[in-house]
Design a protein around this motif. Structure first.
Motif, mmCIF file in Angstrom:
data_model
loop_
_atom_site.group_PDB
_atom_site.id
_atom_site.type_symbol
_atom_site.label_atom_id
_atom_site.label_comp_id
_atom_site.label_asym_id
_atom_site.label_seq_id
_atom_site.Cartn_x
_atom_site.Cartn_y
_atom_site.Cartn_z
ATOM 1 N N ARG A 38 29.873 11.129 -23.245
ATOM 2 C CA ARG A 38 28.930 10.432 -24.298
ATOM 3 C C ARG A 38 27.843 11.547 -24.555
ATOM 4 O O ARG A 38 27.643 12.492 -23.835
ATOM 5 C CB ARG A 38 28.066 9.103 -23.912
ATOM 6 N N GLN A 39 27.520 11.559 -25.924
ATOM 7 C CA GLN A 39 26.666 12.578 -26.555
ATOM 8 C C GLN A 39 25.559 12.143 -27.404
ATOM 9 O O GLN A 39 25.810 11.269 -28.138
ATOM 10 C CB GLN A 39 27.234 13.711 -27.097
ATOM 11 N N ALA A 40 24.431 11.973 -26.909
ATOM 12 C CA ALA A 40 23.273 11.518 -27.646
ATOM 13 C C ALA A 40 22.713 12.671 -28.477
ATOM 14 O O ALA A 40 22.821 13.812 -28.267
ATOM 15 C CB ALA A 40 21.994 10.824 -26.828
ATOM 16 N N PRO A 41 21.994 12.313 -29.625
ATOM 17 C CA PRO A 41 21.468 13.181 -30.548
ATOM 18 C C PRO A 41 20.709 14.139 -29.689
ATOM 19 O O PRO A 41 19.644 13.829 -28.988
ATOM 20 C CB PRO A 41 20.872 12.398 -31.513
ATOM 21 N N GLY A 42 20.754 15.402 -30.017
ATOM 22 C CA GLY A 42 20.061 16.687 -29.310
ATOM 23 C C GLY A 42 20.280 16.779 -28.043
ATOM 24 O O GLY A 42 19.744 17.583 -27.204
ATOM 25 N N LYS A 43 21.366 16.052 -27.386
ATOM 26 C CA LYS A 43 21.517 16.225 -25.871
ATOM 27 C C LYS A 43 23.041 16.837 -25.841
ATOM 28 O O LYS A 43 23.722 16.687 -26.732
ATOM 29 C CB LYS A 43 21.453 14.841 -25.087
ATOM 30 N N GLU A 44 23.304 17.512 -24.471
ATOM 31 C CA GLU A 44 24.626 18.103 -24.256
ATOM 32 C C GLU A 44 25.522 16.934 -23.750
ATOM 33 O O GLU A 44 25.154 15.693 -23.639
ATOM 34 C CB GLU A 44 24.478 18.983 -23.278
ATOM 35 N N ARG A 45 26.781 17.049 -23.965
ATOM 36 C CA ARG A 45 27.952 16.230 -23.618
ATOM 37 C C ARG A 45 27.746 15.770 -22.110
ATOM 38 O O ARG A 45 27.528 16.422 -21.200
ATOM 39 C CB ARG A 45 29.287 16.683 -23.812
ATOM 40 N N GLU A 46 27.764 14.433 -21.673
ATOM 41 C CA GLU A 46 27.363 13.919 -20.349
ATOM 42 C C GLU A 46 28.685 13.206 -20.027
ATOM 43 O O GLU A 46 29.217 12.188 -20.714
ATOM 44 C CB GLU A 46 26.329 13.106 -20.436
ATOM 45 N N PHE A 47 29.049 13.490 -18.805
ATOM 46 C CA PHE A 47 29.934 12.694 -18.076
ATOM 47 C C PHE A 47 29.617 11.417 -17.920
ATOM 48 O O PHE A 47 28.701 11.060 -17.633
ATOM 49 C CB PHE A 47 30.623 13.374 -16.874
ATOM 50 N N VAL A 48 30.744 10.416 -17.816
ATOM 51 C CA VAL A 48 30.399 8.904 -17.847
ATOM 52 C C VAL A 48 31.494 8.418 -16.664
ATOM 53 O O VAL A 48 30.790 7.887 -15.827
ATOM 54 C CB VAL A 48 30.585 8.100 -19.006
#
Length: 124
Positions: A38-48
């Motif tokens: 997942r990726q939130a605005p202004g954030k790096e891609r994150e493992f879920v």
């Protein structure tokens, strides 16, 4: 060509649930691990989450552990991410991805195939 298509995102109140789907075509589902990021605005891609279909092992990020479940339906060539007790911090674009081999990791660089993403918005 390998294609992944996510669906199931939407707007949900905190504490609610969503089930994301990822239909895979052009490549066998068996033999290749799947991951959700997942990726939130202004954030790096994150493992879920990730699933190893050979061993049955699954892996979850600490931030979602206990609230999400990754699974598959071989007949439909589809991978799911069931998300319960959603929190506003879960708001992001969710991507499914297929790993280069049967043993998925948390490293997005090892996932050569990605879907277009589906938006999940959680409000309180």
């Amino acid at each position: 060509q390998v294609q992944l298509v996510e669906s199931g995102g939407g707007l949900v109140q905190a504490g609610g649930s969503l089930r994301l789907s990822c239909v895979v075509s052009g490549r066998a589902l068996n033999g290749f691990g799947m991951g959700w990021f997942r990726q939130a605005p202004g954030k790096e891609r994150e493992f879920v989450a990730a699933g190893n279909w050979n061993s049955g092992d699954v892996d979850y990020a600490d931030s979602v552990k206990g609230r999400v479940t990754i699974s598959r339906d071989n007949d439909k060539n589809t991978v799911f991410l069931q998300m319960n007790n959603l929190e506003p911090e879960d708001t992001a674009v969710y991507f499914c991805a297929q790993h280069r081999g049967p043993w998925p990791t948390k490293d997005p660089a090892e996932y050569p195939y990605w879907g277009q993403g589906t938006q999940v918005t959680v409000f309180s």
